[in-house]
Every structure is written in structure tokens, then in C-alpha cells.
Design a protein around this motif. Structure first.
Motif, PDB file in Angstrom:
ATOM      1  N   GLY A 282       6.401  13.145   2.992  1.00  9.27           N
ATOM      2  CA  GLY A 282       5.320  12.432   3.674  1.00  9.27           C
ATOM      3  C   GLY A 282       5.729  11.760   4.975  1.00  9.27           C
ATOM      4  O   GLY A 282       4.882  11.207   5.686  1.00  9.27           O
TER       5      GLY A 282
ATOM      6  N   THR B 168       3.515   3.636   4.435  1.00  7.44           N
ATOM      7  CA  THR B 168       3.175   4.843   5.200  1.00  7.44           C
ATOM      8  C   THR B 168       3.344   6.085   4.332  1.00  7.44           C
ATOM      9  O   THR B 168       2.454   6.945   4.274  1.00  7.44           O
TER      10      THR B 168
ATOM     11  N   ARG C  49       0.317   8.722   2.581  1.00 11.88           N
ATOM     12  CA  ARG C  49       0.268  10.156   2.875  1.00 11.88           C
ATOM     13  C   ARG C  49       0.450  11.025   1.635  1.00 11.88           C
ATOM     14  O   ARG C  49      -0.272  11.996   1.458  1.00 11.88           O
TER      15      ARG C  49
END
Ligand code: ATP
Ligand code: SKM
Ligand code: MG
Length: 201
Positions: A30, A126, A130
Motif C-alpha cells: 500500500g 496511510t 489504502r
């Protein structure tokens, strides 16, 4: 590198600095290795390949199916062979699977072939934002995948940190991350000894 450098100049400098080396993206699931690797290859005008896709293509199985049928050790052995072949037939931009650079054999192959390595780093928020959208990552099929991801970060980040370049992925446009990658590549010129050997050959 100075902000006044024009985009075309960054690309030219990065291309020149990279020379005939492969550019290899490493990092956790990701982080954006595939996404950034693809646009980096377009910018540098050299072929792109994603090692996960290449493994799926040659085995005619998905990563999930390979893990289920043969287990992780067999997957890692196949991953090493595929990446070694890609490095021998480059130069390319290669986005590797998240565990590739963690495997001692694969990391040695990448180093021995003289590739320039880029760690796409990212924080847990983050990454989780994802990867939680898809279920194509066998290592995250656990009771608490977010915790698993955090554990992988703790175990793997010291090894990814061995890469030549580190760029932080975050909630920013892919083009912004790309520019940072190209600037860092531009600052990592091919060592003169290798350039000379190349010209001699
Ligand atoms: N800078 C960015 N901004 C927004 N979205 C991004 C950015 N970078 C990547 N993404 C998105 O995040 C998702 C994961 O990115 P990507 O597939 O490139 O990760 P990866 O590092 O290749 O992961 P894996 O190891 O599982 O292959 C994709 O949907 C991608 O489009
Ligand atoms: O981080 C990992 O170990 C992995 C990441 C993916 O890219 C795939 O290569 C596979 O799911 C394993
Ligand atoms: Mg990928």
C-alpha cells in the motif's frame, strides 16, 4: 535539490544519474510502489514491470492462490527467481512485492545486480487507508489486519531503510511523490568507476 529546477530538467538529471541501472521500488503493502513505479518509468522512458504481476503472469495463479497452494517459502523462492531474471534483462523500473527486499536472497540479488533502490515509506494511517479497500494481500488475512500491518512495519522498516533512497508517501498527489523520487535519483549518480567500466565494455 533546488525548487527552481524545471520538471524536464529533473527528468534529464535523473535519467543521466540512473544510467543503465534498474530502479527498484521497495516498501510495505500500500505504500505506492506500483503506482509510483509506473509513472516513474513513464517519466524516465524505460520499461516498467511489477514483480507481483510478473509472478502471477508466469505462474498463471494469483498471489493469494500461490500462498494457499505452496506457502510463503515457495512464493519467496519464486519471487527471487523472477526478480533476478528481470534484473538480468533490464534496465527497467521494477516495483517489487512488499516482502521481496526483506528476503535475504532477493535483497542480495538486487544489490549484486547494482540496482538503485527506492524505499517508499508511509505511516500506518496511510497504509491502512489504502490496503483495507482490497483483500488481495494474504499476509493481512488475520484476525486483526491493522495490528498485523503495524507489526510488519516494526519488523521491516529497519531493512527497507537499507535502500539507497527514501521517499515518504502521504496524502499528496502521486506526481508530488514522483518528483521527490526523481530529485533523489538525480542526486544518486552512477559511481564513476562503473561508468568507466561500462564505456570500456
Ligand atoms: N500518493 C498517492 N496518493 C493517493 N493514492 C495513492 C498514492 N500512492 C498510491 N496510491 C494508491 O494506493 C493504493 C496502493 O498503492 P500501490 O498498489 O501502488 O501499493 P504497493 O506499494 O504496490 O502495494 P503492494 O505491495 O501490495 O503491491 C492504490 O490504489 C494506489 O492508487
Ligand atoms: O508484504 C508482503 O510480504 C507481500 C506483499 C505483496 O506485494 C505480495 O508480494 C504478497 O502479498 C506478499
Ligand atoms: Mg504493488
Amino acid at each position: 535539490m533546488s525548487e527552481v529546477i524545471h520538471d524536464d530538467d529533473v527528468v534529464t538529471l535523473a535519467r543521466r544519474a540512473l544510467g543503465k541501472r534498474d530502479l527498484v521500488f521497495v516498501g510495505l503493502m500500500g505504500a505506492g510502489k506500483s503506482a509510483i513505479g509506473k509513472i516513474a518509468a513513464q517519466a524516465l522512458d524505460i520499461p516498467f514491470v511489477d514483480s507481483d504481476h510478473e509472478i502471477e503472469r508466469v505462474s498463471r495463479m494469483t498471489i493469494n492462490e500461490l500462498f494457499a497452494a505452496y506457502g510463503e517459502p515457495e512464493f519467496r523462492a519464486l519471487e527471487t527467481r523472477v526478480i533476478e531474471r528481470l534484473l538480468k534483462t533490464g534496465p527497467r523500473v521494477i516495483s517489487t512485492g512488499g516482502g521481496a527486499f526483506i528476503n535475504d536472497n532477493t535483497r542480495r540479488v538486487i544489490r549484486d545486480m547494482g540496482a538503485l533502490t527506492v524505499w517508499i515509506n508511509a505511516d500506518l494511517e496511510t497504509l491502512w487507508a489504502r490496503v483495507s479497500k482490497r483483500d488481495n494481500r494474504p499476509l493481512l488475512k488475520t484476525a486483526n489486519p491493522r495490528e498485523t500491518l503495524a507489526n510488519l512495519m516494526a519488523a521491516r522498516y529497519p531493512i527497507y531503510a537499507e535502500a539507497d533512497i527514501e521517499v515518504m508517501s502521504r496524502d499528496a498527489k502521486k506526481e508530488v511523490i514522483l518528483r521527490e523520487v526523481l530529485e533523489a535519483v538525480a542526486a544518486h549518480a552512477v559511481p564513476a568507476s562503473i561508468q568507466e567500466a561500462d564505456h570500456a565494455g
